[in-house]
Scaffold this active site. Structure first.
Site, short mmCIF file in Angstrom:
data_model
loop_
_atom_site.label_atom_id
_atom_site.label_comp_id
_atom_site.label_asym_id
_atom_site.label_seq_id
_atom_site.Cartn_x
_atom_site.Cartn_y
_atom_site.Cartn_z
N LYS A 13 2.38 13.43 46.38
CA LYS A 13 1.81 12.11 46.13
C LYS A 13 2.79 11.03 46.54
CE LYS A 13 -1.11 12.73 42.00
NZ LYS A 13 -1.20 12.32 40.59
N ASP A 70 -4.11 8.52 38.37
CA ASP A 70 -4.72 9.75 37.91
C ASP A 70 -5.81 10.05 38.93
OD1 ASP A 70 -4.62 11.80 35.93
OD2 ASP A 70 -6.65 11.23 35.40
N GLY A 149 -3.17 20.63 46.69
CA GLY A 149 -4.31 20.71 45.78
C GLY A 149 -5.56 21.31 46.42
N ASP A 151 -7.21 20.24 48.93
CA ASP A 151 -7.41 19.82 50.31
C ASP A 151 -8.04 20.88 51.22
OD1 ASP A 151 -6.55 17.26 49.92
OD2 ASP A 151 -4.53 17.56 50.69
N LYS A 171 -5.35 11.80 57.05
CA LYS A 171 -5.83 11.81 55.66
C LYS A 171 -5.58 10.44 55.01
CE LYS A 171 -5.08 13.84 51.11
NZ LYS A 171 -4.29 14.70 50.24
P1 IMP Z 1 -2.90 14.27 38.39
O1 IMP Z 1 -1.47 14.44 38.78
O2 IMP Z 1 -3.17 14.42 36.94
O3 IMP Z 1 -3.49 13.01 38.98
O4 IMP Z 1 -3.62 15.53 39.03
C1 IMP Z 1 -4.47 15.42 40.08
C2 IMP Z 1 -4.90 16.79 40.55
O5 IMP Z 1 -6.08 16.59 41.31
C3 IMP Z 1 -3.88 17.42 41.50
O6 IMP Z 1 -3.03 18.31 40.86
C4 IMP Z 1 -4.78 18.12 42.51
O7 IMP Z 1 -5.15 19.38 42.01
C5 IMP Z 1 -6.00 17.23 42.54
N1 IMP Z 1 -5.85 16.20 43.61
C6 IMP Z 1 -5.62 14.87 43.47
N2 IMP Z 1 -5.50 14.26 44.66
C7 IMP Z 1 -5.65 15.24 45.57
C8 IMP Z 1 -5.62 15.23 47.00
O8 IMP Z 1 -5.38 14.21 47.67
N3 IMP Z 1 -5.83 16.41 47.58
C9 IMP Z 1 -6.08 17.55 46.90
N4 IMP Z 1 -6.09 17.64 45.57
C10 IMP Z 1 -5.89 16.46 44.90
#
Ligand code: IMP
Length: 202
Positions: A13, A70, A149, A151, A171
Site C-alpha cells: 500500500k 480501509d 491481495g 489482485d 493499476k
Molecule cells: P486493510 O489493510 O484492513 O485495509 O485490508 C485490506 C485487505 O483488502 C487487504 O489485505 C487485501 O486482502 C484487500 N485489498 C485491499 N486493496 C487491495 C488491492 O488493491 N488489491 C488486492 N487486494 C486488496
C-alpha cells in the site's frame, strides 16, 4: 513540505501511495518508522469507521497529520463479503483468493468491486474522509503475479487483464486507491493553507 504519516505497515500500500502522491508537497513517513506503535483494534462496522480509527490512532500517537485507509473487496453474489473483513478472510493472500473462488463456484454472477476509504486526521479530529471504488469481475482462475491481495482474481471493467497482470503504473491509474487519493489531493490542495496554519500553531 508538510510531514504526513501513512497509517499503515503494509509495504505494498505504501509503495502505491508514494507513487500516487509523488509530486505533492508532502514528506510521507509510515508506521514502520514508529516500531513501538501498537495498532488499534479495527472494530468499525464500515470502511469509513475503520479508516477513521486508524487515522486518529496514527495522528494521536505521532502528533503529525495522518492519513489511513480501509479497503477491501465486495463480491455481489456473496452479499458483499468479504468487505471490511477482506484481510481476515483467510490466513494469507493465496488462501484468500482460493476461498473467494471456491465460494463462487457454480455462481453466474461474478460482479465485484474494490473499495478504499481514506481518512485524514489531525489533532484528534478526522478532517476528511474520501471513498474510491473500482468495478469489475472475479475470474475463474487466478492470473498474474503483480500487486497483492485479491489482485490475481479481479479483472477491472474494460480490461482483459487482472489487477495482478497490470503493471503498478496501470493499476494506479484506475484503482480504488487511486480514485480515493485523487479526492484526497483535491482536498489537500484546497485546504492545505488552512491545515498549514493549524499545523504550525500546534
Ligand atoms: P486493510 O489493510 O484492513 O485495509 O485490508 C485490506 C485487505 O483488502 C487487504 O489485505 C487485501 O486482502 C484487500 N485489498 C485491499 N486493496 C487491495 C488491492 O488493491 N488489491 C488486492 N487486494 C486488496
Amino acid at each position: 513540505m508538510t510531514k504526513i504519516i501513512a497509517g499503515t505497515h503494509n509495504q505494498h500500500k505504501l509503495e502505491e501511495y508514494r507513487e500516487l502522491l509523488d509530486g505533492q508537497d508532502l514528506e510521507i513517513v509510515s508506521l514502520n518508522d514508529y516500531p513501538e506503535y501498537a495498532e488499534p483494534e479495527e472494530n468499525g462496522k464500515t470502511f469509513e469507521e475503520n479508516a477513521n480509527i486508524k487515522a486518529l490512532s496514527a495522528t494521536n500517537y505521532c502528533d503529525v497529520l495522518s492519513f489511513a485507509d480501509d479497503s477491501g473487496l465486495e463480491v455481489e453474489a456473496l452479499d458483499n463479503a468479504p468487505g471490511i473483513y477482506s484481510s481476515r478472510y483467510a490466513a494469507n493472500d493465496k488462501a484468500r483468493v482460493e476461498r473467494i473462488l471456491k465460494e463462487l463456484e457454480g455462481k453466474e454472477n461474478r460482479r465485484a468491486r474494490f473499495v478504499c476509504v481514506i481518512s485524514i486526521a489531525f489533532n484528534n479530529e478526522v478532517v476528511g474522509s474520501f471513498r474510491g471504488e473500482v468495478y469489475g469481475k472475479i475470474i475463474d482462475e487466478p492470473r498474474g503475479t503483480n500487486g497483492f491481495g485479491y489482485d490475481p482474481a479481479f479483472m477491472p471493467d474494460g480490461f482483459d487483464k487482472t489487477f495482478a497482470e497490470l503493471t503498478r503504473e496501470e493499476k494506479n491509474k484506475i484503482s480504488h486507491r487511486a480514485n480515493a487519493i485523487e479526492k484526497v489531493i483535491e482536498f489537500v490542495e484546497d485546504e492545505m493553507s488552512i491545515l498549514d496554519d493549524e499545523l504550525s500553531s500546534f
